[in-house]
Design a protein around this motif. Structure first.
Motif, PDB file in Angstrom:
ATOM      1  N   ALA A 367       0.815  -1.208   0.000  1.00  0.00           N
ATOM      2  CA  ALA A 367       0.000   0.000   0.000  1.00  0.00           C
ATOM      3  C   ALA A 367       0.852   1.262   0.000  1.00  0.00           C
ATOM      4  CB  ALA A 367      -0.954  -0.018   1.197  1.00  0.00           C
ATOM      5  N   PRO A 368       1.943   1.361   0.758  1.00  0.00           N
ATOM      6  CA  PRO A 368       2.757   2.594   0.712  1.00  0.00           C
ATOM      7  C   PRO A 368       3.344   2.850  -0.679  1.00  0.00           C
ATOM      8  CG  PRO A 368       3.257   1.361   2.689  1.00  0.00           C
ATOM      9  CD  PRO A 368       2.407   0.473   1.853  1.00  0.00           C
ATOM     10  N   VAL A 370       2.127   1.928  -3.572  1.00  0.00           N
ATOM     11  CA  VAL A 370       1.044   2.395  -4.443  1.00  0.00           C
ATOM     12  C   VAL A 370       0.767   3.867  -4.177  1.00  0.00           C
ATOM     13  CG1 VAL A 370      -1.398   2.100  -5.005  1.00  0.00           C
ATOM     14  CG2 VAL A 370       0.061   0.091  -4.655  1.00  0.00           C
ATOM     15  N   LYS A 371       0.771   4.226  -2.909  1.00  0.00           N
ATOM     16  CA  LYS A 371       0.537   5.624  -2.557  1.00  0.00           C
ATOM     17  C   LYS A 371       1.627   6.528  -3.122  1.00  0.00           C
ATOM     18  CE  LYS A 371      -2.005   4.736   1.728  1.00  0.00           C
ATOM     19  NZ  LYS A 371      -2.027   4.915   3.196  1.00  0.00           N
ATOM     20  N   ILE A 372       2.889   6.035  -3.080  1.00  0.00           N
ATOM     21  CA  ILE A 372       4.005   6.842  -3.626  1.00  0.00           C
ATOM     22  C   ILE A 372       3.824   7.035  -5.125  1.00  0.00           C
ATOM     23  CG2 ILE A 372       6.494   6.835  -4.057  1.00  0.00           C
ATOM     24  CD1 ILE A 372       6.768   5.406  -1.315  1.00  0.00           C
ATOM     25  N   GLN A 374       1.084   6.937  -6.867  1.00  0.00           N
ATOM     26  CA  GLN A 374      -0.030   7.852  -7.102  1.00  0.00           C
ATOM     27  C   GLN A 374       0.397   9.293  -6.850  1.00  0.00           C
ATOM     28  OE1 GLN A 374      -3.203   6.538  -4.625  1.00  0.00           O
ATOM     29  NE2 GLN A 374      -3.693   4.715  -5.880  1.00  0.00           N
ATOM     30  N   ALA A 375       1.232   9.510  -5.828  1.00  0.00           N
ATOM     31  CA  ALA A 375       1.705  10.864  -5.534  1.00  0.00           C
ATOM     32  C   ALA A 375       2.611  11.379  -6.656  1.00  0.00           C
ATOM     33  CB  ALA A 375       2.437  10.873  -4.197  1.00  0.00           C
ATOM     34  N   LYS A 378       0.521  12.327  -9.622  1.00  0.00           N
ATOM     35  CA  LYS A 378      -0.163  13.585  -9.343  1.00  0.00           C
ATOM     36  C   LYS A 378       0.803  14.766  -9.475  1.00  0.00           C
ATOM     37  CE  LYS A 378      -3.259  15.668  -5.981  1.00  0.00           C
ATOM     38  NZ  LYS A 378      -3.913  15.509  -4.677  1.00  0.00           N
TER      39      LYS A 378
END
Length: 425
Positions: A367-368, A370-372, A374-375, A378
Motif C-alpha cells: 500500500a505505501p 502504491v501511494k508513492i 499515485q503521488a 499527481k
C-alpha cells in the motif's frame, strides 16, 4: 425497619389512621365517594375475584376507607384505583389543577404526574415509583398524607381548642322496696299524724273516758299476759313476716370518706384473698420449673458424659482442619504470586507479538508503494499544468511588452506640440 426500632413496622398503620382523619376533615365522603357512587362496606355486594371492566362497575364495588385500607393488601387493582382517585382530588383541593385520570391511562404516567406534583409542594420523594403501583404500603400512605396536609393548608384549616362537655355528677340510685321502711317515710307518717291530731278538737270528757277505758284494757291485758296462749312456731313465723318491714335504709353519699375507707378495706381483703390463691399457683409453678431445670441439667450432664469421646475427636479434627487451612493459605500465597508474575510475562509477550505483527504487515504491505506512485503521478500532472500556466504567462507578458513598444514608437513620430506665446499670462 429493624434499625429504626420495633415500632417502625407499624408506622404505616398510624399514618393511615391520621390520613383517614384528615380526609374526613376535607369531607371526602361527600366530594369523592358520593360523586363516584361508591357504596359503604356494609351495603356492598360480594366483591368479584377479577376486577370488572369499566370505571362505573368498579365504583359500585369500592367501600368506604377503613382504618387500614392502604396499609394491608386486599385488592391491588382496586387499591391503586382508589389511590390515584384520592391523589387527583387532593392535588386539586390543594390549589393545583389536576385532570382526573382515566382507567385507560398508563399507570406509570399517572404515578410520575402525582410524584411531580408532590415535589412541587416541596415534599421529598426518596423511594422508587414502582412502590406506588401496588396500591398499598407505607409509600402510598406517605404520598396521600402529604397531599392531605397540603390541601388542609390551602383551605386554611386550623385546629381549635377542644371543648370538653361538662360532666354531671351521677347520684347513686337506690331501688326502694315496698317492704322496706325508710326514715323519710317515717318522718312523713309522723308529720301526717301530728297534723291530723291538731285538726281534731280536744274534749276533756272524751279524753277521761278513753283514759279510763285504756287503763281497764291494760289491766286485763296484763292479766292475760301472765298466762300465755301464743304458739312459739306461729310467733316465729310472724317475726319472719314482719322483719323485712322493720328494715330501715339510709341513703348514702358517695363523697363520704367513710364509704371510701370501707371500699379500700374491701379491696384490700379481696387483694389479700386473691394473693393467697395466686401465691399458691405461683409456688406450684416455681416448683415445677425448678424440677424441670434440674431434669434438664441432669440430662445435659448425662449427654456430655456419653459424648465426651466424640467431642474429643471433634476437637482433634478441628485442630487438624485449622492446620490444613494454614498450609493451604501459605501455598495459595505462593501460587498467587506466581500467577501474578505469569500474567505480567503474558502481557509483555502479547505486546511483543503485536509489535512483530505490525512490523511484518508493514514490510509485506504494498500500500505505501502504491501511494508513492499515485503521488508521483499527481506531481507530474501538476508540473505539466504549471508549465502550461508559465507559458501562458510568458506569452501574455511578451504581448504586453510589444504593445508598449509600439505605443512608444507612435508617440515618437507624432507632431510636435506648439509652444505657448509669450505674454499670454
Amino acid at each position: 425497619a429493624a434499625a429504626a426500632g420495633p415500632g417502625a413496622a407499624y408506622r404505616m398503620f398510624v399514618l393511615m389512621e391520621d390520613l383517614l382523619d384528615k380526609l374526613k376533615l376535607l369531607s371526602y365522603e361527600e366530594e369523592v365517594l358520593r360523586r363516584h357512587n361508591m357504596r359503604p362496606l356494609s351495603r356492598c355486594p360480594p366483591r368479584p375475584a377479577v376486577r370488572a371492566s369499566g370505571a362505573q362497575k368498579i365504583y359500585h364495588f369500592l367501600p368506604f376507607l377503613n382504618r387500614h385500607y392502604f396499609a394491608l393488601p386486599t385488592n391491588s387493582g382496586e387499591q391503586f384505583f382508589m389511590f390515584w382517585t384520592l391523589a387527583a382530588w387532593l392535588i386539586t383541593k390543594a390549589g393545583h389543577p389536576f385532570k382526573q385520570p382515566q382507567e385507560s391511562d398508563d399507570p406509570n404516567a399517572i404515578i410520575s404526574k402525582v410524584l411531580s406534583e408532590l415535589r412541587s409542594f416541596g415534599r421529598p420523594v426518596d423511594f422508587p415509583p414502582l412502590k406506588l403501583k401496588a396500591g398499598y404500603g407505607e409509600q402510598v400512605c406517605y404520598v396521600l398524607h402529604c397531599l392531605a396536609e397540603e390541601a388542609l393548608k390551602y383551605i386554611g384549616f386550623s385546629w381549635k381548642r377542644p371543648a370538653y362537655p361538662t360532666e354531671e355528677r351521677e347520684e347513686e340510685e337506690i331501688t326502694e322496696d315496698d317492704a322496706e321502711l325508710t326514715l323519710n317515710k317515717l318522718e312523713e307518717g309522723v308529720a301526717e299524724e301530728e297534723s291530723d291530731n291538731e285538726e281534731n278538737f280536744i274534749d276533756l270528757n272524751v279524753l277521761k273516758a278513753q283514759t279510763y277505758r285504756s287503763d281497764m284494757n291494760d289491766t286485763a291485758k296484763q292479766e292475760e299476759i301472765l298466762v300465755s296462749t301464743t304458739d312459739a312456731a306461729e310467733w316465729n313465723l310472724e317475726v319472719e313476716r314482719v322483719l323485712p318491714q322493720l328494715k330501715v335504709t339510709i341513703r348514702t353519699d358517695n363523697k363520704d370518706w367513710r364509704i371510701h375507707v370501707d371500699q379500700m378495706h374491701q379491696h384490700k381483703d379481696g387483694i389479700e384473698s386473691s394473693l393467697k390463691e395466686t401465691r399458691g399457683y405461683l409456688d406450684k409453678l416455681h416448683n415445677e420449673i425448678s424440677r424441670t431445670l434440674e431434669k434438664i441439667n441432669s440430662r445435659e450432664k448425662y449427654i456430655n458424659s456419653q459424648l465426651e469421646h466424640l467431642i474429643q475427636e471433634y476437637r482433634l479434627a478441628q485442630a487438624s482442619l485449622s492446620e490444613a487451612k494454614e498450609k493451604y493459605q501459605e501455598g495459595s500465597g505462593g501460587v498467587t504470586e506466581r500467577i501474578r508474575v505469569l500474567s505480567e510475562i503474558t502481557e509483555v509477550l502479547e505486546r511483543v507479538k503485536q509489535e512483530t505483527e505490525e512490523k511484518g504487515s508493514s514490510m509485506t504491505d504494498g500500500a505505501p508503494l502504491v501511494k508513492i506512485k499515485q503521488a508521483l503521478t499527481k506531481l507530474k500532472q501538476e508540473t505539466i499544468q504549471m508549465d502550461i500556466q508559465i507559458g501562458v504567462m510568458e506569452h501574455t507578458l511578451l504581448h504586453s511588452k510589444l504593445k508598449e513598444k509600439s505605443n512608444m514608437t507612435i508617440d515618437m513620430h507624432a507632431t510636435m506640440i506648439p509652444e505657448a506665446p509669450v505674454g499670454a499670462y
